[in-house]
Design a protein around this motif. Sequence first.
Motif, short mmCIF file in Angstrom:
data_model
loop_
_atom_site.label_atom_id
_atom_site.label_comp_id
_atom_site.label_asym_id
_atom_site.label_seq_id
_atom_site.Cartn_x
_atom_site.Cartn_y
_atom_site.Cartn_z
N ALA A 18 -92.30 61.59 -66.34
CA ALA A 18 -92.56 60.60 -67.15
C ALA A 18 -91.47 59.34 -66.90
CB ALA A 18 -92.63 60.65 -68.71
N ILE A 19 -90.39 59.78 -66.99
CA ILE A 19 -89.20 58.76 -66.46
C ILE A 19 -89.25 58.39 -64.90
CG2 ILE A 19 -86.70 58.45 -66.20
CD1 ILE A 19 -86.30 60.48 -68.36
N HIS A 20 -89.41 59.43 -64.17
CA HIS A 20 -89.64 59.00 -62.84
C HIS A 20 -90.90 58.26 -62.46
CE1 HIS A 20 -86.60 62.10 -62.18
NE2 HIS A 20 -87.52 62.95 -62.29
N ALA A 21 -92.12 58.41 -63.14
CA ALA A 21 -93.26 57.78 -62.99
C ALA A 21 -92.89 56.14 -63.41
CB ALA A 21 -94.30 57.97 -63.88
N LEU A 22 -92.17 56.09 -64.59
CA LEU A 22 -91.73 54.53 -65.03
C LEU A 22 -91.13 53.84 -64.08
CD1 LEU A 22 -90.88 55.58 -68.82
CD2 LEU A 22 -92.70 53.76 -68.07
N ASN A 23 -89.89 54.65 -63.70
CA ASN A 23 -89.08 53.94 -62.79
C ASN A 23 -89.77 53.83 -61.51
OD1 ASN A 23 -86.86 53.83 -64.48
ND2 ASN A 23 -86.13 56.01 -63.75
N ASN A 24 -90.71 54.54 -60.94
CA ASN A 24 -91.36 54.27 -59.57
C ASN A 24 -92.41 53.14 -59.81
OD1 ASN A 24 -89.99 56.20 -58.32
ND2 ASN A 24 -91.51 57.93 -58.76
N VAL A 25 -93.01 53.22 -60.94
CA VAL A 25 -93.80 51.96 -61.15
C VAL A 25 -93.26 50.79 -61.25
CG1 VAL A 25 -94.39 51.82 -63.64
CG2 VAL A 25 -96.30 51.59 -62.10
N LEU A 26 -92.21 50.68 -61.59
CA LEU A 26 -91.24 49.29 -61.98
C LEU A 26 -90.70 49.17 -60.61
CD1 LEU A 26 -89.95 49.98 -65.54
CD2 LEU A 26 -91.64 48.40 -64.73
N GLN A 27 -90.33 50.16 -59.70
CA GLN A 27 -89.52 50.09 -58.35
C GLN A 27 -88.00 49.53 -58.70
OE1 GLN A 27 -90.42 50.32 -54.68
NE2 GLN A 27 -91.57 51.59 -56.41
N GLU A 28 -87.51 50.33 -59.73
CA GLU A 28 -86.34 50.24 -60.06
C GLU A 28 -85.77 51.22 -61.04
OE1 GLU A 28 -84.58 46.86 -62.09
OE2 GLU A 28 -86.41 46.19 -62.39
N ARG A 29 -84.33 51.68 -61.08
CA ARG A 29 -84.13 52.65 -62.01
C ARG A 29 -83.72 51.79 -63.17
NH1 ARG A 29 -79.57 56.67 -63.29
NH2 ARG A 29 -80.77 58.45 -63.91
N VAL A 30 -84.71 51.87 -64.21
CA VAL A 30 -84.53 51.33 -65.59
C VAL A 30 -84.31 52.51 -66.59
CG1 VAL A 30 -85.63 49.98 -67.31
CG2 VAL A 30 -86.15 49.31 -64.69
N PHE A 31 -84.94 53.46 -66.68
CA PHE A 31 -84.94 54.53 -67.67
C PHE A 31 -84.31 55.76 -67.29
CE2 PHE A 31 -88.81 51.67 -68.24
CZ PHE A 31 -88.37 51.32 -69.89
#
Length: 192
Positions: A18-31
């Motif tokens: 879930a964290i990887h999907a969030l960061n990948n969809v945002l195109q940056e390491r946020v979470f």
Amino acid sequence: MSAGELVFHEKQRLELCAIHALNNVLQERVFTKETADDICKRLAPQCVVNPHRSMLGTGNYDVNVIMAALQSRDLAAVWWDKRRTVDSLHIAKVQGFILNVPSRVSLGPVFFPVRRRHWLAVRQVHGQFYNLDSKLKSPACIGGDAQLRIFLGEQLSQDVAEMLLVVRRDVEEDGSWLNPDTHAANGADGTA
């Protein structure tokens, strides 16, 4: 350097898809695991065993964590009703897609006859859509709008697959993530 090499892509670790999907969809390491755990605590402050993540503390976050994380970035997650055809998507209004799909369980090269749920992201980068599944070695180019619709249709044809559209809040509120033709034909809310 190819476009695929310029695409941000986190790879699978623990049960943190879930964290990887969030960061990948945002195109940056946020979470991070820590920010996701904080969201879990906010969602269920009185619970000893938090219902929004794995009891083992290894991740396995649910959709509520994803939705809260996106809201913290002024984005929204719109649940896709699978009764609709993906042709009714107004792709230009969607920032990305987070899918929940069945996934095979493996230990190294050995696969078990068990399936679990897995979050993955799809996002347009440099004019092409990419499958940013954290279990892939690298981003997989899907192609343009037509290829994206085929890919999403195939993913959603699985019985237990679900999809969230990642959109700006104003797009969520006005429903413009639906194709204008579909919107007009079906009524203001896009339902038949």
